[in-house]
Design a protein around this motif. Structure first.
Motif, PDB file in Angstrom:
ATOM      1  N   ALA A 309       6.252 123.614  53.278  1.00 17.99           N
ATOM      2  CA  ALA A 309       5.168 123.773  54.254  1.00 17.99           C
ATOM      3  C   ALA A 309       5.013 125.231  54.658  1.00 17.99           C
ATOM      4  O   ALA A 309       3.892 125.743  54.781  1.00 17.99           O
ATOM      5  CB  ALA A 309       5.443 122.910  55.484  1.00 17.99           C
ATOM      6  N   LEU A 310       6.134 125.927  54.856  1.00 21.75           N
ATOM      7  CA  LEU A 310       6.059 127.341  55.246  1.00 21.75           C
ATOM      8  C   LEU A 310       5.466 128.194  54.131  1.00 21.75           C
ATOM      9  O   LEU A 310       4.689 129.129  54.394  1.00 21.75           O
ATOM     10  CB  LEU A 310       7.451 127.853  55.613  1.00 21.75           C
ATOM     11  CG  LEU A 310       8.092 127.222  56.864  1.00 21.75           C
ATOM     12  CD1 LEU A 310       9.463 127.858  57.113  1.00 21.75           C
ATOM     13  CD2 LEU A 310       7.192 127.403  58.077  1.00 21.75           C
ATOM     14  N   ALA A 311       5.828 127.868  52.882  1.00 22.65           N
ATOM     15  CA  ALA A 311       5.299 128.641  51.757  1.00 22.65           C
ATOM     16  C   ALA A 311       3.784 128.475  51.641  1.00 22.65           C
ATOM     17  O   ALA A 311       3.041 129.449  51.457  1.00 22.65           O
ATOM     18  CB  ALA A 311       5.983 128.218  50.460  1.00 22.65           C
ATOM     19  N   VAL A 312       3.309 127.226  51.764  1.00 25.44           N
ATOM     20  CA  VAL A 312       1.861 126.987  51.688  1.00 25.44           C
ATOM     21  C   VAL A 312       1.151 127.655  52.866  1.00 25.44           C
ATOM     22  O   VAL A 312       0.082 128.273  52.690  1.00 25.44           O
ATOM     23  CB  VAL A 312       1.575 125.471  51.680  1.00 25.44           C
ATOM     24  CG1 VAL A 312       0.074 125.214  51.785  1.00 25.44           C
ATOM     25  CG2 VAL A 312       2.125 124.838  50.414  1.00 25.44           C
ATOM     26  N   ALA A 313       1.750 127.579  54.057  1.00 28.79           N
ATOM     27  CA  ALA A 313       1.150 128.222  55.229  1.00 28.79           C
ATOM     28  C   ALA A 313       1.040 129.729  55.014  1.00 28.79           C
ATOM     29  O   ALA A 313       0.021 130.346  55.339  1.00 28.79           O
ATOM     30  CB  ALA A 313       1.975 127.915  56.470  1.00 28.79           C
ATOM     31  N   ALA A 314       2.086 130.318  54.453  1.00 28.70           N
ATOM     32  CA  ALA A 314       2.079 131.765  54.224  1.00 28.70           C
ATOM     33  C   ALA A 314       1.004 132.165  53.221  1.00 28.70           C
ATOM     34  O   ALA A 314       0.326 133.177  53.386  1.00 28.70           O
ATOM     35  CB  ALA A 314       3.447 132.224  53.743  1.00 28.70           C
TER      36      ALA A 314
END
Length: 367
Positions: A309-314
């Motif tokens: 989720a953090l990677a996609v958000a970034a």
């Protein structure tokens, strides 16, 4: 007897490209002119005529080698499309950037006058774009700042909270709270800022009491000239102007004050143009902050968790930061890519620092 040199295939190719680009640029200016009137229209049509002169130069060099029309550069094709559909300040700013890349500076087959024309064209477009930039500066500033603040602050908040090891529901709750609190804060702050700026401008205007007092002044002994000097007028000119105004007032006391009786410059400006409208700026700031702040939450809303989720958000936030940076770069006449990369570096830097702090807090049992 002089003979005309046969151009090489490379020269023919280069000259035909110049010809195609000059024709395309002239059409861009005509398309922009069709969406304007008055002075701006005349200026743009004047630029189109200048491109006609450059076009004639390449036609003369090519002679019988003109051949089928070449395709303009990708930049000019894009400019042409935007000019036909929009004709906005974005197109003017892009045209300004295009003229800044003067192709004739090191081109031995172009005249010195043509290279000078291109440099002047950039300045003309800079002036035209400056008018539109001034008209949109208040609301646009609020929109860009709001979107960037929402992107960066909520990405940092989400990454920091996730790094502490709390559950996904807590991360989403924190992100939504950050979105709402930040949007309200940005909107309120922008409204206060614009209202304060408008009040400062209003405080610089001549008062109605002063205007009404002018006809009652003594024609010989008065301080009207001091009013003019306080606005930056030369002392002798201020005295002469005060005398002219007072004689006109005493001669026709029943009429309104003559033009210039009370100076308007430099305070006579349009607040909507200079600082924008308070409610418009507040609403723009609120909406754009919220639209930016919701992007880091999108992967969580779709069920992703953890590092995925953090990677996609970034990635999503990075794309948005590049876009807003590029738009700001185009409007300011700066390289779009560099402005986009700068926005990206700042956003990712803030998020990385917050993520590391979240890891520290989580390891210490604070999260």
């Amino acid at each position: 007897m002089n003979t005309i040199r046969e151009p090489s295939p490379e020269e023919v190719r280069r000259w035909r490209q110049y010809l195609a680009d000059e024709r395309a640029e002239g059409q861009v200016y005509r398309d922009l002119a069709s969406r304007r009137d008055g002075e701006e229209r005349e200026i743009l049509l004047g630029l189109a005529e200048a491109e006609k002169r450059h076009e004639s130069h390449w036609l003369e060099l090519l002679g019988d080698h003109v051949g089928r029309p070449a395709s303009p550069s990708m930049r000019n094709r894009l400019l042409g499309l935007l000019a036909r559909r929009f004709g906005s300040v974005f197109v003017l700013a892009m045209a300004q950037n295009a003229e800044a890349r003067n192709p004739y500076t090191d081109e031995e087959d172009a005249t010195a006058e043509m290279a000078a024309d291109e440099a002047i064209h950039e300045e003309v477009l800079r002036g035209l774009a400056a008018r539109s930039r001034a008209q949109m500066s208040g609301n646009f500033r609020a929109a860009v700042f709001g979107a960037n603040d929402g992107l960066v602050s909520n990405l940092a908040l989400v990454m920091g909270m996730a790094a502490t090891g709390v559950g996904t529901s807590v991360v989403i709750a924190a992100g939504v709270a950050g979105l709402l609190a930040g949007a309200m804060s940005m909107g309120a702050g922008e409204y206060i800022s614009v209202r304060s700026a408008r009040e400062l401008l209003a405080a610089s205007h001549p008062s109605e009491q002063a205007r009404a007092a002018v006809p009652q002044l003594d024609i010989e002994e008065n301080e009207l000239y001091l009013v003019y000097r306080s606005r930056g007028m030369d002392p002798l000119e201020a005295v002469a102007r005060a005398q002219r105004v007072m004689h006109a007032v005493k001669k026709s006391p029943e009429l309104a004050l003559p033009p210039g009786a009370m100076p308007d410059a430099p305070a006579d400006v349009d607040p909507d143009e200079v600082v924008g409208n308070g409610w418009h700026a507040a609403i723009s700031s609120f909406c754009f902050f919220a639209s930016g702040a919701v992007i880091p939450l999108i992967p969580f809303f779709f069920g992703l968790t953890g590092l995925a989720a953090l990677a996609v958000a970034a990635v999503l936030v990075g794309m948005a930061l590049m876009t807003t940076g590029a738009i700001a770069g185009v409007l300011s006449g700066s390289p779009a890519l560099l402005r986009g990369l700068r926005q990206l570096a700042i956003g990712y830097g803030a998020a990385a620092v917050t993520y590391l702090l979240g890891l520290l807090f989580g390891a210490a049992g604070i999260g």
